[in-house]
Design a protein around this motif. Structure first.
Motif, PDB file in Angstrom:
ATOM      1  N   CYS A  35     -21.458   6.781  42.628  1.00 23.93           N
ATOM      2  CA  CYS A  35     -21.402   6.842  44.081  1.00 23.93           C
ATOM      3  C   CYS A  35     -20.822   5.544  44.642  1.00 23.93           C
ATOM      4  O   CYS A  35     -20.702   4.542  43.919  1.00 23.93           O
ATOM      5  N   PRO A  36     -20.446   5.541  45.929  1.00 22.04           N
ATOM      6  CA  PRO A  36     -19.943   4.310  46.553  1.00 22.04           C
ATOM      7  C   PRO A  36     -20.933   3.167  46.412  1.00 22.04           C
ATOM      8  O   PRO A  36     -22.149   3.360  46.490  1.00 22.04           O
ATOM      9  N   GLY A  37     -20.404   1.978  46.173  1.00 20.70           N
ATOM     10  CA  GLY A  37     -21.243   0.800  45.995  1.00 20.70           C
ATOM     11  C   GLY A  37     -21.521   0.461  44.551  1.00 20.70           C
ATOM     12  O   GLY A  37     -21.960  -0.658  44.241  1.00 20.70           O
ATOM     13  N   LYS A  70     -13.586   5.903  45.665  1.00 21.30           N
ATOM     14  CA  LYS A  70     -12.508   5.606  44.730  1.00 21.30           C
ATOM     15  C   LYS A  70     -12.559   4.155  44.252  1.00 21.30           C
ATOM     16  O   LYS A  70     -13.121   3.291  44.899  1.00 21.30           O
ATOM     17  N   VAL A  71     -11.959   3.944  43.082  1.00 21.19           N
ATOM     18  CA  VAL A  71     -11.815   2.603  42.496  1.00 21.19           C
ATOM     19  C   VAL A  71     -10.338   2.393  42.197  1.00 21.19           C
ATOM     20  O   VAL A  71      -9.671   3.299  41.682  1.00 21.19           O
ATOM     21  N   SER A  72      -9.838   1.216  42.504  1.00 19.15           N
ATOM     22  CA  SER A  72      -8.419   0.936  42.295  1.00 19.15           C
ATOM     23  C   SER A  72      -8.211   0.148  41.003  1.00 19.15           C
ATOM     24  O   SER A  72      -8.928  -0.824  40.729  1.00 19.15           O
ATOM     25  N   VAL A  81     -14.317   8.816  41.859  1.00 19.10           N
ATOM     26  CA  VAL A  81     -15.529   8.999  41.051  1.00 19.10           C
ATOM     27  C   VAL A  81     -16.394  10.142  41.565  1.00 19.10           C
ATOM     28  O   VAL A  81     -17.400  10.481  40.939  1.00 19.10           O
ATOM     29  N   THR A  82     -16.030  10.738  42.680  1.00 17.47           N
ATOM     30  CA  THR A  82     -16.885  11.721  43.349  1.00 17.47           C
ATOM     31  C   THR A  82     -17.315  12.844  42.401  1.00 17.47           C
ATOM     32  O   THR A  82     -16.488  13.530  41.809  1.00 17.47           O
ATOM     33  N   GLU A  91     -13.612   9.186  30.639  1.00  7.19           N
ATOM     34  CA  GLU A  91     -12.615  10.108  30.078  1.00  7.19           C
ATOM     35  C   GLU A  91     -11.380  10.192  30.970  1.00  7.19           C
ATOM     36  O   GLU A  91     -10.245  10.240  30.474  1.00  7.19           O
ATOM     37  N   GLU A  92     -11.593  10.188  32.280  1.00  2.00           N
ATOM     38  CA  GLU A  92     -10.435  10.239  33.178  1.00  2.00           C
ATOM     39  C   GLU A  92      -9.624   8.957  33.089  1.00  2.00           C
ATOM     40  O   GLU A  92      -8.390   8.990  33.102  1.00  2.00           O
TER      41      GLU A  92
END
Length: 225
Positions: A35-37, A70-72, A81-82, A91-92
């Motif tokens: 989750c975010p954070g 999201k993560v950059s 990541v949702t 894996e992604e």
């Protein structure tokens, strides 16, 4: 069998108004939904330039899940990541990096858990705004609010997603009595759970006044910190 026993235990606790957050959060960490954070340690073996720097703590890691989920990353850009577990996210990453690297080997660890703030309102023992950590499902939110009142309709728990006025009806009684996970959905930042005694809900009349009051209380607390 194990899920049924757990569900029956939770049902008894909620009915007695004594379910604790720790009981609701009891789950295998491999099932953790990101989750975010969330602050991540990402290691792409053999590629220090793509990895979290050695010695980085939870306060200075370059890989933090943004509010948009999201993560950059270098080379591959944003990764969402949702709804993903850590294993699915890893894996992604491996799949995306394989476009640039030969058989990338990657590890992902959550260094610091993010929190999801949700509202639990109506016929609940302690209505309010709560922060969920580790597990962000309906049962966790109900546990934070210390369970049902005597008037709560367990078959009709209403969910309003953040930014929406559409009301979704959830049957949490099936989870409590049968271990059915269908109604025990993942909650997102700003979502609202509303419990009634009459099985009816009108967004403008029942939910908006509570959300407005909870919002102002939250703002006051933030200003005082």
């Amino acid at each position: 069998m194990r899920k049924t026993i757990l569900a029956l235990g939770l049902a008894a606790s909620l009915s007695a108004f004594s379910l604790t957050a720790s009981a609701a959060n009891a789950q295998n960490t491999t099932d953790y939904i990101m989750c975010p954070g969330d602050v991540l340690q990402v290691i792409v073996y053999g590629h220090e330039d793509l990895s979290t720097p050695m010695g980085s703590g939870a306060t200075n890691s370059p890989y933090v899940v943004r509010p948009d989920g999201k993560v950059s990353f270098p080379l591959i850009g944003d990764v969402d990541v949702t709804g993903k577990t850590v294993a699915q996210f890893r894996e992604e990453l491996a799949s995306r990096f394989s476009q640039y690297l030969v058989t990338p080997s990657i590890s992902v660890n959550v260094m610091k858990l993010g929190t999801t703030r949700v509202y639990v309102l109506g016929e609940i023992k302690r209505p309010g705004l709560y922060e969920l950590e580790k597990s962000h499902k309906v049962i966790d939110a109900l546990a934070k609010a210390e369970g049902f009142t005597e008037k709560s309709g367990k078959k009709n728990v209403f969910l309003v997603r953040a930014g929406s006025i559409e009301v979704e009806k959830l049957n949490i009684n099936n989870f409590l009595t049968k271990g059915d996970q269908k109604g025990n959905v993942v909650l997102n930042e700003g979502d609202c759970l509303y419990l009634t005694s009459n099985h009816k809900v009108v967004f403008s009349k029942d939910i908006m006044p509570f959300l407005s009051a909870a919002y102002y209380v939250s703002e006051i607390k933030n200003d005082n910190n």
